[in-house]
Design a protein around this motif. Structure first.
Motif, PDB file in Angstrom:
ATOM      1  N   PHE A 213       0.831  -1.203   0.000  1.00 21.60           N
ATOM      2  CA  PHE A 213       0.000   0.000   0.000  1.00 21.60           C
ATOM      3  C   PHE A 213       0.870   1.259   0.000  1.00 21.60           C
ATOM      4  O   PHE A 213       0.587   2.225  -0.710  1.00 21.60           O
ATOM      5  CB  PHE A 213      -0.912   0.015   1.230  1.00 21.60           C
ATOM      6  N   GLY A 214       1.897   1.250   0.849  1.00 19.46           N
ATOM      7  CA  GLY A 214       2.771   2.423   0.944  1.00 19.46           C
ATOM      8  C   GLY A 214       3.452   2.738  -0.375  1.00 19.46           C
ATOM      9  O   GLY A 214       3.512   3.897  -0.800  1.00 19.46           O
ATOM     10  N   GLU A 215       3.960   1.699  -1.044  1.00 17.20           N
ATOM     11  CA  GLU A 215       4.636   1.922  -2.320  1.00 17.20           C
ATOM     12  C   GLU A 215       3.662   2.404  -3.386  1.00 17.20           C
ATOM     13  O   GLU A 215       3.966   3.343  -4.147  1.00 17.20           O
ATOM     14  CB  GLU A 215       5.322   0.642  -2.789  1.00 17.20           C
ATOM     15  N   ILE A 216       2.488   1.788  -3.448  1.00 17.37           N
ATOM     16  CA  ILE A 216       1.510   2.199  -4.463  1.00 17.37           C
ATOM     17  C   ILE A 216       1.077   3.645  -4.237  1.00 17.37           C
ATOM     18  O   ILE A 216       0.994   4.438  -5.186  1.00 17.37           O
ATOM     19  CB  ILE A 216       0.290   1.259  -4.450  1.00 17.37           C
ATOM     20  N   ALA A 217       0.799   4.016  -2.968  1.00 18.16           N
ATOM     21  CA  ALA A 217       0.373   5.392  -2.679  1.00 18.16           C
ATOM     22  C   ALA A 217       1.434   6.392  -3.109  1.00 18.16           C
ATOM     23  O   ALA A 217       1.137   7.427  -3.724  1.00 18.16           O
ATOM     24  CB  ALA A 217       0.069   5.546  -1.186  1.00 18.16           C
ATOM     25  N   GLU A 218       2.702   6.094  -2.800  1.00 17.13           N
ATOM     26  CA  GLU A 218       3.789   7.008  -3.182  1.00 17.13           C
ATOM     27  C   GLU A 218       3.907   7.109  -4.693  1.00 17.13           C
ATOM     28  O   GLU A 218       4.069   8.199  -5.251  1.00 17.13           O
ATOM     29  CB  GLU A 218       5.104   6.509  -2.567  1.00 17.13           C
ATOM     30  N   VAL A 220       1.560   6.492  -7.037  1.00 16.98           N
ATOM     31  CA  VAL A 220       0.410   7.163  -7.639  1.00 16.98           C
ATOM     32  C   VAL A 220       0.502   8.668  -7.424  1.00 16.98           C
ATOM     33  O   VAL A 220       0.263   9.460  -8.347  1.00 16.98           O
ATOM     34  CB  VAL A 220      -0.904   6.597  -7.056  1.00 16.98           C
ATOM     35  N   GLU A 221       0.852   9.083  -6.194  1.00 14.26           N
ATOM     36  CA  GLU A 221       0.933  10.516  -5.920  1.00 14.26           C
ATOM     37  C   GLU A 221       2.029  11.187  -6.735  1.00 14.26           C
ATOM     38  O   GLU A 221       1.883  12.320  -7.195  1.00 14.26           O
ATOM     39  CB  GLU A 221       1.167  10.747  -4.421  1.00 14.26           C
ATOM     40  N   ALA A 222       3.144  10.471  -6.928  1.00 14.06           N
ATOM     41  CA  ALA A 222       4.270  11.030  -7.694  1.00 14.06           C
ATOM     42  C   ALA A 222       4.133  10.776  -9.192  1.00 14.06           C
ATOM     43  O   ALA A 222       4.960  11.270  -9.970  1.00 14.06           O
ATOM     44  CB  ALA A 222       5.582  10.433  -7.184  1.00 14.06           C
ATOM     45  N   ASP A 223       3.099  10.022  -9.608  1.00 14.64           N
ATOM     46  CA  ASP A 223       2.937   9.619 -11.005  1.00 14.64           C
ATOM     47  C   ASP A 223       4.218   8.959 -11.514  1.00 14.64           C
ATOM     48  O   ASP A 223       4.722   9.260 -12.589  1.00 14.64           O
ATOM     49  CB  ASP A 223       2.554  10.817 -11.877  1.00 14.64           C
ATOM     50  N   GLU A 275       4.494  -0.400 -13.600  1.00 12.61           N
ATOM     51  CA  GLU A 275       4.149  -0.931 -12.280  1.00 12.61           C
ATOM     52  C   GLU A 275       2.622  -0.949 -12.104  1.00 12.61           C
ATOM     53  O   GLU A 275       1.895  -0.168 -12.735  1.00 12.61           O
ATOM     54  CB  GLU A 275       4.795  -0.058 -11.197  1.00 12.61           C
ATOM     55  N   ILE A 276       2.126  -1.830 -11.226  1.00 10.69           N
ATOM     56  CA  ILE A 276       0.677  -1.967 -11.025  1.00 10.69           C
ATOM     57  C   ILE A 276       0.024  -0.686 -10.505  1.00 10.69           C
ATOM     58  O   ILE A 276      -1.198  -0.533 -10.600  1.00 10.69           O
ATOM     59  CB  ILE A 276       0.336  -3.138 -10.084  1.00 10.69           C
ATOM     60  N   SER A 277       0.805   0.243 -10.002  1.00 11.48           N
ATOM     61  CA  SER A 277       0.243   1.537  -9.590  1.00 11.48           C
ATOM     62  C   SER A 277      -0.421   2.254 -10.757  1.00 11.48           C
ATOM     63  O   SER A 277      -1.271   3.123 -10.557  1.00 11.48           O
ATOM     64  CB  SER A 277       1.339   2.420  -9.002  1.00 11.48           C
ATOM     65  N   ARG A 278      -0.079   1.877 -11.964  1.00 12.60           N
ATOM     66  CA  ARG A 278      -0.657   2.493 -13.165  1.00 12.60           C
ATOM     67  C   ARG A 278      -2.119   2.080 -13.359  1.00 12.60           C
ATOM     68  O   ARG A 278      -2.858   2.708 -14.120  1.00 12.60           O
ATOM     69  CB  ARG A 278       0.166   2.070 -14.389  1.00 12.60           C
ATOM     70  N   THR A 285      -8.312  11.933 -11.236  1.00 12.32           N
ATOM     71  CA  THR A 285      -7.211  12.875 -11.112  1.00 12.32           C
ATOM     72  C   THR A 285      -6.716  12.834  -9.670  1.00 12.32           C
ATOM     73  O   THR A 285      -7.472  13.106  -8.751  1.00 12.32           O
ATOM     74  CB  THR A 285      -7.646  14.311 -11.463  1.00 12.32           C
ATOM     75  N   VAL A 286      -5.480  12.448  -9.474  1.00 13.46           N
ATOM     76  CA  VAL A 286      -4.963  12.279  -8.116  1.00 13.46           C
ATOM     77  C   VAL A 286      -4.405  13.604  -7.621  1.00 13.46           C
ATOM     78  O   VAL A 286      -3.446  14.138  -8.197  1.00 13.46           O
ATOM     79  CB  VAL A 286      -3.857  11.198  -8.085  1.00 13.46           C
ATOM     80  N   PRO A 287      -4.981  14.183  -6.551  1.00 13.28           N
ATOM     81  CA  PRO A 287      -4.463  15.448  -6.037  1.00 13.28           C
ATOM     82  C   PRO A 287      -3.155  15.224  -5.289  1.00 13.28           C
ATOM     83  O   PRO A 287      -2.959  14.193  -4.641  1.00 13.28           O
ATOM     84  CB  PRO A 287      -5.566  15.909  -5.068  1.00 13.28           C
ATOM     85  N   SER A 288      -2.264  16.189  -5.367  1.00 14.84           N
ATOM     86  CA  SER A 288      -1.050  16.135  -4.553  1.00 14.84           C
ATOM     87  C   SER A 288      -1.320  16.842  -3.239  1.00 14.84           C
ATOM     88  O   SER A 288      -2.226  17.669  -3.135  1.00 14.84           O
ATOM     89  CB  SER A 288       0.111  16.801  -5.283  1.00 14.84           C
ATOM     90  N   ARG A 289      -0.545  16.496  -2.218  1.00 18.25           N
ATOM     91  CA  ARG A 289      -0.777  17.102  -0.898  1.00 18.25           C
ATOM     92  C   ARG A 289      -0.227  18.511  -0.861  1.00 18.25           C
ATOM     93  O   ARG A 289       0.729  18.838  -1.530  1.00 18.25           O
ATOM     94  CB  ARG A 289      -0.101  16.253   0.183  1.00 18.25           C
TER      95      ARG A 289
END
Length: 289
Positions: A213-218, A220-223, A275-278, A285-289
């Motif tokens: 989860f941690g890797e996918i979240a990072e 996706v957020e960083a594209d 990667e599967i994050s794709r 649209t994934v917002p950045s923090r």
């Protein structure tokens, strides 16, 4: 003594009111079925005959009923008694519903916070409980000490819909996980594997999910979807095997079919080697923090 009103005494409402009573706060309660207040009254809670009477008793009003439409109905019944008071909705519903309740409370002369209770009733009143709040920060800060008698609390933003958005997203994780496990038990059973035989191996799968989860979240957020550990193409092959196994066991594979749609869209867009994050739905649209 700080005064708090709790409207709605289902299992969670009773837990909230019970925690407030235990914290020695002056707690007024109301419910459509008065008998549900008996145990709380025996512990020192005060009973109100109507939502208006209950609202009039406190500057802080917590509402926990079946959904946001029921919240609105109770608040409409309270009417002018809401004026000048802080109202906190603690019912699970969609973000748009929280916005409508905010408008209703404002029309009645009050101010609104929306809350999402993220843990079961038996945790309420302990630090194991978690409640997310959204809405005016000053309103959250003003009542944070009272909220702290209920749970570990977090403010997630000024938009009152954000607590509900967190709630929906996290419930998505929970229920898709539970439904996936139940489906897996059925697949296993079709091959003579008992639930308790599968369980320790399922625990092993669950244990590897937090870092994934941690890797996918990072990512996706960083594209960032290169430097591949698990490719979209490998997921495409795996999900087809799972769908075939479900069909062979006579099981509905609707959730897996939906996931296959996302996977196929990523492959069709030329991203099979990523990667599967794709695989995140392309309309998002994934917002950045």
């Amino acid at each position: 003594m700080t005064a708090v009103t709790v409207l709605g005494l289902g299992p969670m409402g009773q837990a909230l009111a019970g925690a407030l009573v235990a914290a020695k706060l002056r707690t007024t309660v109301w419910n459509r079925t008065p008998a549900k207040a008996d145990a709380l009254r025996a512990r020192g809670a005060l009973w109100a005959d109507t939502p208006a009477e209950a609202a009039d008793a406190s500057d802080l009003i917590l509402v926990n009923v079946v959904d946001q439409a029921a919240v609105d109905a109770v608040l409409e019944a309270a009417g002018a008694a809401i004026s000048g008071r802080a109202v906190v909705g603690l019912s699970s519903d969609i973000p748009d519903s929280a916005h409508r309740t905010e408008e209703l409370v404002a029309a009645l002369g009050g101010r609104y916070l929306d809350g999402a209770i993220m843990t079961p009733t038996d945790t309420i009143g302990t630090t194991s409980a978690s409640i997310l709040f959204a809405g005016p920060r000053d309103l959250f800060d003003a009542h944070r000490e009272v909220f702290g008698a209920l749970a570990a609390v977090s403010w997630v933003g000024a938009d009152v819909g954000r607590a509900a958005a967190f709630d929906m997203a996290l419930l998505d994780v929970f229920w898709t996980s539970v439904s996936g496990f139940l489906h897996a038990l059925a697949v296993a059973s079709a091959h003579g594997i008992a639930p308790t035989e599968l369980l320790p191996h399922a625990h092993n799968i669950a244990a590897i999910l937090p870092p994934i989860f941690g890797e996918i979240a990072e990512r996706v957020e960083a594209d960032r979807h290169g430097d591949v550990n698990a490719s979209v193409s490998s997921a495409a092959a795996s999900v087809r095997h799972l769908i075939a196994a479900s069909a062979a066991a006579g099981l509905d594979a609707g959730a897996l079919e939906a996931f296959r749609g996302y996977v196929d869209a990523a492959v069709g867009a030329g991203n099979g080697a990523d990667e599967i994050s794709r695989i995140i739905p392309t309309s998002v649209t994934v917002p950045s923090r």
